[in-house]
Design an enzyme around this catalytic site. Structure first.
Site, short mmCIF file in Angstrom:
data_model
loop_
_atom_site.label_atom_id
_atom_site.label_comp_id
_atom_site.label_asym_id
_atom_site.label_seq_id
_atom_site.Cartn_x
_atom_site.Cartn_y
_atom_site.Cartn_z
N THR A 52 -6.54 21.08 29.46
CA THR A 52 -5.36 21.88 30.28
C THR A 52 -4.04 21.20 30.00
O THR A 52 -3.14 21.95 29.75
CB THR A 52 -5.99 21.85 31.94
OG1 THR A 52 -6.84 22.89 31.83
CG2 THR A 52 -4.78 22.58 32.57
N GLN A 159 -13.59 24.51 22.18
CA GLN A 159 -14.90 24.98 22.21
C GLN A 159 -15.50 24.69 20.91
O GLN A 159 -16.80 24.58 20.71
CB GLN A 159 -14.77 26.51 22.46
CG GLN A 159 -14.39 26.89 23.64
CD GLN A 159 -15.28 26.73 24.76
OE1 GLN A 159 -16.63 26.68 24.34
NE2 GLN A 159 -15.06 26.25 25.96
N SER A 179 -10.92 18.05 23.79
CA SER A 179 -11.22 17.43 24.85
C SER A 179 -12.65 16.72 24.84
O SER A 179 -13.54 16.95 24.07
CB SER A 179 -11.54 18.51 26.08
OG SER A 179 -11.84 17.94 27.15
N ALA A 180 -12.92 15.77 25.67
CA ALA A 180 -13.99 14.77 25.50
C ALA A 180 -15.37 15.52 25.96
O ALA A 180 -16.30 15.37 25.37
CB ALA A 180 -13.68 13.62 25.99
N CYS A 305 -14.58 27.67 34.05
CA CYS A 305 -13.51 27.45 34.91
C CYS A 305 -13.57 28.62 35.98
O CYS A 305 -12.72 28.31 37.12
CB CYS A 305 -12.05 27.43 34.33
SG CYS A 305 -11.97 26.09 33.13
#
Length: 360
Positions: A52, A159, A179-180, A305
């Site tokens: 984000t 993704q 992202s991790a 989310c």
């Protein structure tokens, strides 16, 4: 005598200097492996709190830094909320956005992008794969089409990072979000690739961390965990992706065989290995989700989310699959530890619930 400043993990006196050196080494090692994983330079990786923040930093950073050149940007109707909500805010402060409409399978094309850009367009942002319906976009084709145009190209690859080999040069992107937690790393940490030389306004102002692109003390422990997750991902990615793809096709085939009228959302072939998204006509969405939850099956109607929401998602609306006649929408995702037995059990439960709810 040197002042006592604490002890290291072995019970030996430590100093702020040595602690700082260890933190810098951990950051450097993580930055190097993340850069390697996407074919980037060490200096082009900027750590942050996750996807984000990275998406926000890309959109705000490029549009604000290049505002004198133009106030128009292009994105799609099916982006993650981190992009769409940022885009809508930018519109409130004078920017103009074009939202590309996907086809019925969730695809946008390079020709759509080229038709939308103007001389005042400073940024194009198209996600690599949709987090709800799994459709994978032709990012390399779009990146190639944008070469020679005076605009920057960003893609949210959260993704796809753990399942596809990514190279920023082959994709033709100027900015890339990863992202991790999507690769089994810590939550709350990610990175934004920013090609060297791109003017970008920092989202956070303060100190000079992350080459003055993201102020604030780095979360060294989380970033070190991110780096370790990347190292493991590079070893396991191909095997894991093949397993998930096989199990995805098994799950899709079984649902189609056992549940008449089930409609697969997203592209039939160009989809994430671990994504399955179906619509079930004449089934109440809330009843289905609650019933699945009670049986221990983790599912959602859209993205993680919005888990628990029964409202039609903006993605399904954009591809024309959110009308009342479509009934319940259901997203099931696979992971590296998913077993074939769990898939069969899930289909059995789903079939039983759909049969029961159809009779209600």
């Amino acid at each position: 005598m040197e002042p006592f400043l604490g002890r290291d993990g072995f019970g030996n006196p430590s100093s702020l200097h040595s602690e700082g050196q260890r933190a810098k080494r951990a950051l450097d090692e993580a930055r190097a492996v993340v850069a390697e994983s996407i074919g980037a330079q060490f200096s082009e990786i900027n750590f942050n709190s996750g996807g984000t923040e990275a998406d926000n930093a890309a959109l705000f950073g490029v549009t604000l830094a290049n505002r004198r050149r133009g106030e128009h940007f292009v994105t799609t109707q099916i982006e993650h909320e981190a992009v769409l909500h940022t885009a809508r805010f930018l519109e409130t402060i004078g920017f103009e956005a074009t939202y590309l409409a996907p086809d019925a399978q969730g695809l946008v094309t390079a020709s759509q992008v080229l038709e939308a850009i103007r001389t005042t367009t400073t940024l194009v942002s198209v996600m690599h794969a949709n987090n709800e319906i799994g459709t994978v976009q032709p990012i390399a084709e779009i990146g190639g089409a944008l070469r020679g145009h005076n605009t920057y190209f960003h893609s949210d690859a959260v993704q796809t990072y753990g399942v596809y080999p990514l190279n920023v040069h082959e994709l033709g992107v100027d900015l890339l979000t990863v992202s991790a937690h999507k690769i089994y790393g810590p939550k709350g940490v990610g990175a934004l690739y920013v090609r060297d030389g791109i003017p970008i306004e920092p989202l956070l102002h303060g100190g000079g961390q992350e080459r003055e692109r993201r102020a604030g003390t780095e979360n060294v422990a989380a970033i070190a965990g991110f780096g370790e997750a990347v190292r493991l991902m590079l070893i396991e990615r191909e095997t894991t992706a093949k397993q998930m793809e096989r199990q995805r096709d098994l799950l899709i085939g079984m649902i189609r065989e056992r549940i008449p009228g089930a409609a697969l959302n997203g592209h039939q072939a160009q989809r994430l290995p671990g994504n399955v998204h179906f619509s079930f006509p004449d089934i109440d969405a809330e009843s289905l989700l609650v019933s699945l939850d009670l049986t221990g099956v983790a599912a959602s109607s859209g993205s993680a989310c919005t888990a628990g929401s029964i409202e039609p998602s903006h993605v399904l609306t954009a591809i024309g699959a959110a009308s009342e006649a479509r009934g319940a929408a259901l997203r099931l995702t696979l992971g590296r530890e998913t077993t074939d037995e769990e898939i069969r059990e899930t289909v059995e439960i789903l079939t039983r619930l759909i049969t029961r709810l159809t009779r209600v």
